[in-house]
Design a protein around this motif. Sequence first.
Motif, PDB file in Angstrom:
ATOM      1  N   GLN A  67      32.048  35.429  23.599  1.00 52.19           N
ATOM      2  CA  GLN A  67      32.305  34.134  23.441  1.00 52.19           C
ATOM      3  C   GLN A  67      33.006  33.328  24.187  1.00 52.19           C
ATOM      4  N   GLU A  68      32.571  33.455  25.546  1.00 50.08           N
ATOM      5  CA  GLU A  68      32.716  32.645  26.781  1.00 50.08           C
ATOM      6  C   GLU A  68      34.212  33.048  27.132  1.00 50.08           C
ATOM      7  N   HIS A  69      34.873  34.379  26.629  1.00 49.88           N
ATOM      8  CA  HIS A  69      36.124  34.881  26.961  1.00 49.88           C
ATOM      9  C   HIS A  69      35.784  35.616  28.551  1.00 49.88           C
ATOM     10  N   LYS A  70      36.953  35.775  29.354  1.00 49.78           N
ATOM     11  CA  LYS A  70      36.494  36.454  30.488  1.00 49.78           C
ATOM     12  C   LYS A  70      37.787  37.400  30.962  1.00 49.78           C
ATOM     13  N   LEU A  71      37.317  38.468  31.566  1.00 47.96           N
ATOM     14  CA  LEU A  71      38.166  39.533  31.815  1.00 47.96           C
ATOM     15  C   LEU A  71      38.469  39.584  33.463  1.00 47.96           C
ATOM     16  N   LEU A  72      39.535  39.133  34.038  1.00 47.67           N
ATOM     17  CA  LEU A  72      39.645  39.228  35.442  1.00 47.67           C
ATOM     18  C   LEU A  72      40.200  40.588  35.704  1.00 47.67           C
ATOM     19  N   ILE A  73      39.560  41.338  37.029  1.00 49.53           N
ATOM     20  CA  ILE A  73      40.202  42.558  37.264  1.00 49.53           C
ATOM     21  C   ILE A  73      40.431  42.566  38.716  1.00 49.53           C
ATOM     22  N   VAL A  74      41.731  42.779  39.267  1.00 56.34           N
ATOM     23  CA  VAL A  74      42.251  42.377  40.620  1.00 56.34           C
ATOM     24  C   VAL A  74      42.303  43.838  41.175  1.00 56.34           C
ATOM     25  N   LYS A  75      41.670  44.209  42.144  1.00 55.64           N
ATOM     26  CA  LYS A  75      41.740  45.754  42.915  1.00 55.64           C
ATOM     27  C   LYS A  75      42.486  45.525  44.145  1.00 55.64           C
ATOM     28  N   ASP A  76      43.256  46.235  44.615  1.00 57.48           N
ATOM     29  CA  ASP A  76      43.788  46.260  45.848  1.00 57.48           C
ATOM     30  C   ASP A  76      42.878  47.598  46.554  1.00 57.48           C
ATOM     31  N   ILE A  77      42.203  46.680  47.554  1.00 54.97           N
ATOM     32  CA  ILE A  77      41.132  47.618  48.428  1.00 54.97           C
ATOM     33  C   ILE A  77      41.545  47.536  49.991  1.00 54.97           C
ATOM     34  N   HIS A  78      42.686  47.553  50.115  1.00 55.44           N
ATOM     35  CA  HIS A  78      43.446  47.099  51.731  1.00 55.44           C
ATOM     36  C   HIS A  78      42.876  48.361  52.516  1.00 55.44           C
ATOM     37  N   GLU A  79      43.149  49.768  51.905  1.00 53.31           N
ATOM     38  CA  GLU A  79      42.757  50.835  52.573  1.00 53.31           C
ATOM     39  C   GLU A  79      41.251  51.096  52.919  1.00 53.31           C
ATOM     40  N   LEU A  80      40.530  50.798  51.879  1.00 50.35           N
ATOM     41  CA  LEU A  80      39.165  50.905  51.824  1.00 50.35           C
ATOM     42  C   LEU A  80      38.485  49.950  53.063  1.00 50.35           C
ATOM     43  N   TYR A  81      38.988  48.784  52.796  1.00 50.36           N
ATOM     44  CA  TYR A  81      38.653  47.734  53.869  1.00 50.36           C
ATOM     45  C   TYR A  81      38.709  48.377  55.362  1.00 50.36           C
ATOM     46  N   ASN A  82      40.186  48.594  55.364  1.00 52.72           N
ATOM     47  CA  ASN A  82      40.742  49.012  56.720  1.00 52.72           C
ATOM     48  C   ASN A  82      39.591  50.074  57.431  1.00 52.72           C
ATOM     49  N   LEU A  83      39.242  51.145  56.487  1.00 54.14           N
ATOM     50  CA  LEU A  83      38.624  52.268  56.842  1.00 54.14           C
ATOM     51  C   LEU A  83      37.183  51.648  57.065  1.00 54.14           C
ATOM     52  N   ALA A  84      36.703  50.673  56.366  1.00 54.18           N
ATOM     53  CA  ALA A  84      35.316  50.357  56.612  1.00 54.18           C
ATOM     54  C   ALA A  84      35.254  49.491  58.018  1.00 54.18           C
ATOM     55  N   GLN A  85      36.239  48.571  58.055  1.00 49.60           N
ATOM     56  CA  GLN A  85      36.434  48.073  59.409  1.00 49.60           C
ATOM     57  C   GLN A  85      36.528  48.877  60.706  1.00 49.60           C
ATOM     58  N   ILE A  86      37.232  49.844  60.374  1.00 52.47           N
ATOM     59  CA  ILE A  86      37.304  50.786  61.510  1.00 52.47           C
ATOM     60  C   ILE A  86      35.827  51.373  61.795  1.00 52.47           C
ATOM     61  N   ARG A  87      35.089  51.850  60.954  1.00 48.89           N
ATOM     62  CA  ARG A  87      33.898  52.237  61.048  1.00 48.89           C
ATOM     63  C   ARG A  87      32.986  51.298  61.779  1.00 48.89           C
ATOM     64  N   ARG A  88      32.939  50.029  61.234  1.00 51.50           N
ATOM     65  CA  ARG A  88      32.075  49.044  62.071  1.00 51.50           C
ATOM     66  C   ARG A  88      32.574  48.752  63.307  1.00 51.50           C
TER      67      ARG A  88
END
Length: 427
Positions: free
Chosen positions: A183-204
């Motif tokens: 009924q229009e309720h929401k669940l907000l999930i916040v993830k810390d993806i700093h390490e994963l993002y940096n690894l992806a950036q290094i690969r790119r």
Amino acid sequence: MSKGITRELTWVITSVWLALFIAWMTDWWMATFFGYLLFYIARQLYSIYRFELWMKGTPNVSYPPGSGLWGELGYLVSRKQRSLEKHADLQFYKSEQFLAASMTIPDAIISLNESNQIEWFNNSAKKLFKLKHSDTHRKIENLLRHPDFIQYLKSGRYEKSVILSSLNGIPRVFSLKLFPYFQEHKLLIVKDIHELYNLAQIRRDFIANASHELRTPLTVLNGYIEVMMDGQEPDSMWVKPLEQMHNQSERMQSIINDLLTLSAMESETLVGKEKTVPIAPILKKMEQDATQMSQGKHSFRFELDESLALKGYEEPLKSVLMNLISNAIRYTPEGGQITVRWYEDAKGPHFQVDDTGIGISQEHISRLTERFYRVDTARSRDTGGTGLGLAIVKHILERHDAKLVIKSQLGKGSSFRCDFPRSKAVH
């Protein structure tokens, strides 16, 4: 018949006989009848009154009326009440178990009501946002004031997450995603993806830098090979080796170009405003290119809705169109037919390429968009495939909120369809 009804009937019959005996002894038949009737009604009204007090939970009435029909009703209600209490206890236990489990999850979780007010939050959210119990019923917009998140929240489109480079003054990369429920309720999930993002950036960055560094020496090598080819006699023993070297250098150049394109797609370099892209005229020009590429070995049929255009980025979309058409040419044997369609239905615009080629086994279809994945390595090398075309197509389509649908049957041909959302259509 229940015991309560039996007891009630026994009491009624006994009391009637007693009333008849009194009337016979006193010869007051009418007075006895009305007296008995008033007594019976008063007894029932008193029992109803006691039952009502018990149902309301009045402190000095701990038991329902214990006689007759009302005693039976009290027993049935008590049994139902005990069953409901057990069920409520079980549900309470499950909800407490769920809340306890959510408190141990490292991701921050915040439950929002239909007005985007905070209902509850776990320990991770409490630490990340420095929440207090008094923050319950506070609007999430007052807590997360980042413009990208506000736009995401108001858009109502929660299929993808929103990436923030900092949150509440913390210079780390976070992924925020909303999950609608109940009924229009929401669940907000916040993830810390700093390490994963940096690894992806290094690969790119590595792919982009390596590709740039390889470009110059490869251009030099290719230039010397072309000079050597021009200086050879037709019957020279070096003609064939030099042609193979030239073909492989061009193939490597194609791989580098595709790697750079893919790196750009993954780095989200599609910036600027979307424009109206005239797909039908672009495909008409590509029909000439496809005919030249085919060298008359295939028959083409282009079915284009000229009134339909697309909102997006022109150059990346051209790459999608050409990749799918060239793949059909590359993997369709001589004499095969290739059909290119640009049309719209109730679901939105579609670009589709059908061929009568070699087809693809079902176990390979799910992996076709992986970079460097090839169904037949030897054939891909012979046809000049790099294994990156469909990976590029996938990334470009994702930037346009579209998806690639692949259908194929081994030995009978393949169908590649790009499904765009209705919001991208321009008439």
